[in-house]
Design a protein around this motif. Structure first.
Motif, mmCIF file in Angstrom:
data_model
loop_
_atom_site.group_PDB
_atom_site.id
_atom_site.type_symbol
_atom_site.label_atom_id
_atom_site.label_comp_id
_atom_site.label_asym_id
_atom_site.label_seq_id
_atom_site.Cartn_x
_atom_site.Cartn_y
_atom_site.Cartn_z
ATOM 1 N N TYR A 114 0.832 -1.208 0.000
ATOM 2 C CA TYR A 114 0.000 0.000 0.000
ATOM 3 C C TYR A 114 0.867 1.260 0.000
ATOM 4 O O TYR A 114 0.594 2.222 -0.735
ATOM 5 C CB TYR A 114 -0.918 -0.029 1.222
ATOM 6 C CG TYR A 114 -1.820 1.172 1.352
ATOM 7 C CD1 TYR A 114 -2.943 1.319 0.551
ATOM 8 C CD2 TYR A 114 -1.542 2.169 2.293
ATOM 9 C CE1 TYR A 114 -3.771 2.421 0.663
ATOM 10 C CE2 TYR A 114 -2.365 3.272 2.420
ATOM 11 C CZ TYR A 114 -3.479 3.404 1.605
ATOM 12 O OH TYR A 114 -4.289 4.499 1.725
ATOM 13 N N LEU A 115 1.922 1.263 0.811
ATOM 14 C CA LEU A 115 2.799 2.431 0.876
ATOM 15 C C LEU A 115 3.541 2.645 -0.442
ATOM 16 O O LEU A 115 3.794 3.792 -0.845
ATOM 17 C CB LEU A 115 3.788 2.272 2.023
ATOM 18 C CG LEU A 115 3.196 2.375 3.433
ATOM 19 C CD1 LEU A 115 4.248 2.055 4.483
ATOM 20 C CD2 LEU A 115 2.624 3.765 3.673
ATOM 21 N N ARG A 116 3.909 1.569 -1.112
ATOM 22 C CA ARG A 116 4.555 1.706 -2.411
ATOM 23 C C ARG A 116 3.619 2.321 -3.445
ATOM 24 O O ARG A 116 4.048 3.060 -4.323
ATOM 25 C CB ARG A 116 5.042 0.339 -2.887
ATOM 26 C CG ARG A 116 6.299 -0.146 -2.156
ATOM 27 C CD ARG A 116 6.653 -1.561 -2.523
ATOM 28 N NE ARG A 116 7.917 -1.971 -1.913
ATOM 29 C CZ ARG A 116 8.279 -3.224 -1.693
ATOM 30 N NH1 ARG A 116 7.453 -4.213 -2.048
ATOM 31 N NH2 ARG A 116 9.438 -3.500 -1.135
ATOM 32 N N ARG A 117 2.338 2.006 -3.322
ATOM 33 C CA ARG A 117 1.354 2.555 -4.258
ATOM 34 C C ARG A 117 1.007 4.005 -3.951
ATOM 35 O O ARG A 117 0.648 4.764 -4.857
ATOM 36 C CB ARG A 117 0.067 1.724 -4.215
ATOM 37 C CG ARG A 117 0.218 0.274 -4.616
ATOM 38 C CD ARG A 117 -1.135 -0.411 -4.625
ATOM 39 N NE ARG A 117 -1.044 -1.844 -4.884
ATOM 40 C CZ ARG A 117 -2.083 -2.609 -5.204
ATOM 41 N NH1 ARG A 117 -3.292 -2.057 -5.315
ATOM 42 N NH2 ARG A 117 -1.927 -3.901 -5.411
ATOM 43 N N HIS A 118 1.098 4.387 -2.676
ATOM 44 C CA HIS A 118 0.630 5.717 -2.260
ATOM 45 C C HIS A 118 1.727 6.430 -1.467
ATOM 46 O O HIS A 118 1.769 6.377 -0.235
ATOM 47 C CB HIS A 118 -0.636 5.585 -1.427
ATOM 48 C CG HIS A 118 -1.745 4.857 -2.123
ATOM 49 N ND1 HIS A 118 -2.389 5.364 -3.229
ATOM 50 C CD2 HIS A 118 -2.309 3.638 -1.881
ATOM 51 C CE1 HIS A 118 -3.306 4.502 -3.641
ATOM 52 N NE2 HIS A 118 -3.275 3.454 -2.848
ATOM 53 N N PRO A 119 2.625 7.123 -2.139
ATOM 54 C CA PRO A 119 3.774 7.752 -1.479
ATOM 55 C C PRO A 119 3.424 8.892 -0.538
ATOM 56 O O PRO A 119 4.285 9.309 0.251
ATOM 57 C CB PRO A 119 4.616 8.248 -2.665
ATOM 58 C CG PRO A 119 3.653 8.371 -3.808
ATOM 59 C CD PRO A 119 2.656 7.288 -3.603
#
Length: 299
Positions: A114-119
């Motif tokens: 999720y963090l990789r998708r939403h910086p």
């Protein structure tokens, strides 16, 4: 000062029971927190917090105000999200909770993805083996194993797990396989204080629940250590099915007394109820629900 800002500062202090912790959460200075609380109390003409050198607690009036302030700030956040639009980019801080081992095995990979998708999102994950009150502890999303009490939270069922007994094949070859729950009295038992301290283990027999008092020779503080003790061939352990699914598949552990297992426990993703959840919450909930529902260990 802006009233909404004062409410936000008060909520942070009341939830953290600390001026310094609230300051860090809000990324403002401790003196700014102190000024905001003083301004709010002066405006209202009532003391909201009791302060000592050791703790900060909400007064009776403060507790009533806290409930209303939370509702007002949440509604403002929802209004902002509605104005931005349902396709807004997730941003901000997301607070997530789950049981310790479940969090490590299933939630952490989702969080990282999720963090990789939403910086523009940061995540704080609280993995603890206790029931966490989302609203009271300022959390956005939780994964809970077991039946849920009635609440105002949204709950999405994503799977189920069973409470199982397991042992290494070497142990069973030496000591025999228990056929009935009462046979456990003749075996070495391993228990985890992280999951339960109940001296009785429950089983099903002929459609009825029966309790068997047990005296574990080994009580571990974590599920990880309980699994390791069972793998070593020391005895029979009680764990949740997801915790040992890979070891059962590989043959390192074997489930016993399966025909006497209790009904499966549901797994839910829970989050705060609202007319329109924040984009950061919606995005994470959608992803974690998809991942957990697709995992064979949780069926």
């Amino acid at each position: 000062m802006d009233r909404l800002y004062l409410m936000t500062v008060f909520i942070a202090v009341a939830e953290a029971e600390s001026f310094s912790v609230a300051a860090r959460r809000l990324s403002i200075s401790p003196p700014a927190v102190t000024r905001a609380i003083a301004t709010l109390e002066k405006r209202l003409g009532v003391r909201l917090l009791t302060r000592t050198t050791r703790f900060v607690r909400a007064t009776e009036a403060g507790l009533r105000y806290l409930e209303d302030a939370r509702r007002i700030v949440a509604e403002v956040d929802e209004a902002d999200e509605a104005a931005i639009g349902i396709n807004a980019v997730p941003r901000g801080r997301l607070m997530v909770t789950a049981p310790v081992l479940f969090g490590r095995m299933f939630v952490t990979p989702v969080v990282v993805d999720y963090l990789r998708r939403h910086p523009e999102v940061t995540v704080s994950a609280l993995f603890v083996d206790r029931v966490v009150a989302l609203v009271e502890e300022g959390l956005d999303v939780g994964i809970r194993i077991g039946h849920l009490p009635d609440s105002s939270l949204q709950a999405i069922r994503v799977g189920q797990v069973r409470s199982v007994l397991c042992a290494a094949p070497a142990y069973l070859a030496e000591h025999g396989v228990p056929e009935l729950p009462e046979d456990l009295a003749e075996h070495v038992l391993i228990s985890s204080s992280g999951s339960s301290v109940d001296p009785a283990w429950k089983f099903m027999r002929d459609g009825s629940v029966v309790s068997v008092k047990v005296q574990p020779r080994l009580i571990m503080s974590t599920n990880d250590s309980t699994i390791e003790a069972a793998r070593s061939g020391f005895g029979i352990a009680r764990l949740l099915s997801y915790q040992i699914a890979s070891l059962v598949a590989s043959g390192e552990l074997r489930i016993v007394l399966a025909e006497h297992e209790m009904a499966a426990l549901p797994i839910h993703v829970i989050h705060r109820e609202g007319r329109q959840s924040a984009a950061k919450v919606r995005g994470f909930v959608d992803l974690v629900v998809q991942r957990l529902r697709g995992d064979g260990a949780l069926r």
